[in-house]
Design an enzyme around this catalytic site. Structure first.
Site, PDB file in Angstrom:
ATOM      1  N   CYS A   1       6.673  -5.562   2.095  1.00 32.41           N
ATOM      2  CA  CYS A   1       6.019  -6.656   1.364  1.00 32.41           C
ATOM      3  C   CYS A   1       5.419  -7.704   2.300  1.00 32.41           C
ATOM      4  O   CYS A   1       4.264  -8.093   2.167  1.00 32.41           O
ATOM      5  CB  CYS A   1       7.005  -7.289   0.376  1.00 32.41           C
TER       6      CYS A   1
ATOM      7  N   HIS B   1      11.121 -11.358  -1.188  1.00 34.37           N
ATOM      8  CA  HIS B   1       9.950 -10.562  -1.565  1.00 34.37           C
ATOM      9  C   HIS B   1       8.745 -11.487  -1.641  1.00 34.37           C
ATOM     10  O   HIS B   1       8.876 -12.676  -1.961  1.00 34.37           O
ATOM     11  CB  HIS B   1      10.189  -9.879  -2.914  1.00 34.37           C
TER      12      HIS B   1
ATOM     13  N   HIS C   1       1.231  -6.660  -4.398  1.00 35.95           N
ATOM     14  CA  HIS C   1       2.405  -6.614  -3.521  1.00 35.95           C
ATOM     15  C   HIS C   1       2.743  -5.175  -3.169  1.00 35.95           C
ATOM     16  O   HIS C   1       2.248  -4.221  -3.778  1.00 35.95           O
ATOM     17  CB  HIS C   1       3.603  -7.306  -4.194  1.00 35.95           C
TER      18      HIS C   1
END
Length: 404
Positions: free
Chosen positions: A318, A368, A380
């Site tokens: 990520c 994240h 993402h």
């Protein structure tokens, strides 16, 4: 006259019966529609609860992915430390071998010295080479000379051997320290690998739960679509039936009115009938730069697979996706989501603008990250086994955004 009144009474009873029957039918239809609406409401409530569970589960998965990634980094770093210590141990082994060779060489020199002294001693008196060398002196002056030579040789050989043995011992002690360090690192490596395996097991179980939630959500979506279609059909049927019932009721009432008019005309009384007018009312219803480059850079990697620690188009995690796209846009960002979550100014999810970074977790501890592209969507790199994709805040809602 009496017959006309009786006929009029019969017609009125029939009209009233029709009205009652129509009302009862309307009540039944209304109950059916109400039941369907209740089912739809219950379905939507359950769906909302499922969406909340899915979001929580996605956050759990993202945290576990981040923890596994960190554990892999720890394992790699620890493995490098083991390799470094192993190399140092090998270097110490080489030095210890060299020191042992020095001891052997010094011993050989000592043996040669003793042989030379023994040759200069014609008779063995004491059995000690140094003593015999001294006792075989030719005269007092030779005795003094030989004594000094023997003392010097003995002291020099002793000092040399002590120095070499001491160096050898120091090297052996240092090697043992490194060996102990290596053992500790190997024990730590085993612990890290076990922790990683435990995390991956947790992640697998969490993914199974997530899949179950998603399946349940899809089932509810299908049920909701069927209920909504059923409600539409029931509403349409009810409207059609209401029109038919209204027409029948109007016809019955007209028949009663006609019969009443005929009875009045047949009677001797003089009466006039008045017509009623109805008015209708109408109602109206009033209806009511760098970030751009960063988004463009991220969009071109849609479909790239997720890779632990990945920072290239061969595979991203990520934060690696954001890091790489920012570099292409001429922006220097930290490598990890934790560090990236401290940049710029914080914005709420409801105030997000295209180009804002979105985070899950806390400031400085985010697990994240993605980039917001507008309309409730973001890009993402979700998790292993998935590709870079477009997400929606309705299904996986970030905790906050950062405007950089």
């Amino acid at each position: 006259m009496k017959t006309s009144k009786q006929f009029l009474r019969v017609l009125s009873v029939l009209a009233l019966s029709g009205t009652l029957a129509t009302s009862l039918t309307s009540v039944v239809r209304a109950d059916n529609i109400s039941d369907t609406k209740d089912k739809i409401s219950s379905n939507k409530s359950t769906t909302s609860q499922l969406l909340a569970k899915i979001q929580d589960q996605q956050k759990t998965l993202a945290k576990l992915n981040n923890q596994v990634s960190e554990k892999i980094n720890d394992i790699d770093a620890n493995q490098k430390a083991i390799a470094s210590v192993t190399k140092e141990i090998a270097a110490f082994d080489t030095k210890i071998s060299a020191a042992q060779k020095q001891v052997t060489d010094r011993t050989d020199v000592l043996k040669k010295q003793l042989v030379a002294l023994q040759k200069q001693s014609s008779n063995s008196i004491s059995g000690n080479v140094y003593v015999d060398f001294v006792l075989n002196s030719k005269d007092f002056s030779d005795l003094i000379s030989r004594s000094m030579t023997a003392n010097k040789l003995s002291a020099a050989n002793k000092d040399a051997l002590d120095a070499v043995n001491e160096a050898k011992q120091q090297l052996s002690d240092l090697r043992q320290d490194k060996a102990d360090s290596k053992q500790s690192l190997e024990d730590k490596q085993a612990t890290l690998v076990q922790q990683k395996n435990d995390l991956e097991t947790l992640k697998t179980n969490a993914q199974k739960q997530q899949d179950a939630f998603n399946k349940e959500l899809e089932d509810h979506k299908g049920e909701l679509a069927a209920l909504q279609a059923q409600l539409s059909q029931q509403t349409a049927d009810a409207a059609k039936k209401a029109q038919e019932d209204a027409a029948k009721q109007a016809a019955a009432q007209a028949a009663v009115a006609q019969a009443a008019a005929s009875a009045a005309a047949a009677s001797a009384s003089s009466s006039s009938s008045a017509s009623s007018q109805s008015s209708t009312a109408t109602s109206t219803v009033t209806t009511g730069s760098n970030q751009g480059s960063l988004i463009a850079n991220v969009q071109q990697y849609l479909g790239v697979p997720y890779v632990w620690g990945g920072t290239t188009p061969a595979g991203f995690d990520c934060s690696g996706l954001i890091y790489y796209a920012a570099q292409q846009a001429g922006m220097s960002l930290p490598r990890t989501s934790q560090a990236q979550s401290t940049l710029g100014t914080q914005v709420s999810v409801s105030d997000l603008q295209a180009g804002d970074l979105v985070f899950w977790g806390g400031v400085g501890s985010a697990y994240h990250v993605g980039i917001y592209i507008g309309n409730g969507q973001y890009i993402h790199a979700p998790a292993p086994g998935q590709n870079v994709t477009v997400g929606n805040v309705a299904y996986f809602r970030p905790d906050f955004g950062r405007r950089i």
